[in-house]
Design a protein around this motif. Structure first.
Motif, PDB file in Angstrom:
ATOM      1  N   SER A 196       3.511 -30.352  18.930  1.00 29.84           N
ATOM      2  CA  SER A 196       2.734 -31.163  19.502  1.00 29.84           C
ATOM      3  C   SER A 196       2.950 -32.804  18.924  1.00 29.84           C
ATOM      4  O   SER A 196       3.282 -33.175  17.803  1.00 29.84           O
ATOM      5  N   PRO A 197       2.286 -33.596  19.978  1.00 32.35           N
ATOM      6  CA  PRO A 197       2.665 -35.193  19.559  1.00 32.35           C
ATOM      7  C   PRO A 197       1.803 -35.616  18.412  1.00 32.35           C
ATOM      8  O   PRO A 197       0.560 -35.396  18.560  1.00 32.35           O
ATOM      9  N   LYS A 251      10.362 -28.643  24.604  1.00 34.88           N
ATOM     10  CA  LYS A 251       9.781 -28.616  26.044  1.00 34.88           C
ATOM     11  C   LYS A 251       9.608 -27.029  26.459  1.00 34.88           C
ATOM     12  O   LYS A 251      10.549 -26.265  26.193  1.00 34.88           O
ATOM     13  N   GLY A 252       8.398 -26.768  27.022  1.00 33.75           N
ATOM     14  CA  GLY A 252       7.988 -25.556  27.411  1.00 33.75           C
ATOM     15  C   GLY A 252       7.344 -24.557  26.370  1.00 33.75           C
ATOM     16  O   GLY A 252       7.443 -23.270  26.622  1.00 33.75           O
ATOM     17  N   PRO A 299      -0.284 -33.717  25.023  1.00 35.67           N
ATOM     18  CA  PRO A 299       0.993 -34.522  25.346  1.00 35.67           C
ATOM     19  C   PRO A 299       0.250 -35.345  26.338  1.00 35.67           C
ATOM     20  O   PRO A 299      -0.621 -34.986  27.351  1.00 35.67           O
ATOM     21  N   VAL A 300       0.881 -36.662  26.674  1.00 38.00           N
ATOM     22  CA  VAL A 300       0.367 -37.510  27.624  1.00 38.00           C
ATOM     23  C   VAL A 300       0.402 -37.092  29.216  1.00 38.00           C
ATOM     24  O   VAL A 300      -0.288 -37.232  30.073  1.00 38.00           O
ATOM     25  N   GLY A 301       1.517 -35.961  29.333  1.00 36.23           N
ATOM     26  CA  GLY A 301       2.008 -35.623  30.539  1.00 36.23           C
ATOM     27  C   GLY A 301       0.889 -34.778  31.093  1.00 36.23           C
ATOM     28  O   GLY A 301       0.288 -34.736  32.288  1.00 36.23           O
ATOM     29  N   SER A 329      -1.503 -26.157  31.356  1.00 37.20           N
ATOM     30  CA  SER A 329       0.261 -26.497  31.368  1.00 37.20           C
ATOM     31  C   SER A 329       0.647 -25.875  30.431  1.00 37.20           C
ATOM     32  O   SER A 329       0.104 -25.784  29.399  1.00 37.20           O
ATOM     33  N   VAL A 330       2.220 -25.751  30.629  1.00 35.85           N
ATOM     34  CA  VAL A 330       2.843 -25.691  29.316  1.00 35.85           C
ATOM     35  C   VAL A 330       3.890 -27.081  29.349  1.00 35.85           C
ATOM     36  O   VAL A 330       4.471 -27.253  30.248  1.00 35.85           O
TER      37      VAL A 330
END
Ligand SMILES: [Cu+2]
Length: 143
Positions: free
Chosen positions: A114-115, A122-123, A88-90, A141-142
């Motif tokens: 996933s994208p 989320k999470g 993800p872009v985040g 990250s999660v």
């Protein structure tokens, strides 16, 4: 006088487009990978300019960039980092912001949440950091 004001305005315009423009990335993928193309669209919709390169020998790409042990389908290069798979872009933005001393980050395999694969929850999607010294990947990250 008028000329110098114009060139000043152009300088400001160019400067701001560099600071706030799309982030260029290079993405290697198999020519017939459907989820890879969906991920390219996802990146483009989220502020990245994607140079997508079709590559038949993706194993060689993963070996070259040191992500064979956390391999997914496509491999993306951004600002000297490797982004492996449907990340993800985040998580990408967090890496570009924090500038950790790592090879890059990965979503190993092809997780459905996933994208480019399916709906994100989320999470639920763990992104791994790939250390430079060949050590075990760690949770980055999660998402
Ligand atoms: Cu995929």
């Amino acid at each position: 006088m008028r000329h110098s004001i114009q060139s000043l305005a152009i300088t400001i315009l160019l400067g701001s487009s560099c600071a706030f423009g799309a982030t260029p990335v290079t993405l290697y993928k198999s020519p017939d990978c459907g989820c890879c193309s969906k991920y390219v669209q996802y990146l483009e919709q989220n502020g990245f300019t994607v140079n997508a390169i079709n590559e038949n020998d993706m194993d060689a790409i993963k070996k070259r960039y040191g992500v064979s042990h956390v391999a997914s389908c496509h491999t993306t290069l951004v600002n000297g980092y490797v982004v492996e798979g449907h990340v993800p872009v985040g998580a990408i933005q967090k890496m570009l912001r924090d500038k950790p001393n790592i090879v890059g980050i990965s979503a190993p395999g092809m997780p459905q949440n996933s994208p480019g694969m399916g709906d994100m929850k989320k999470g639920t999607l763990t992104i791994y950091a790939v250390p430079k010294d060949g050590k075990e990947p760690q949770v980055f990250s999660v998402e």
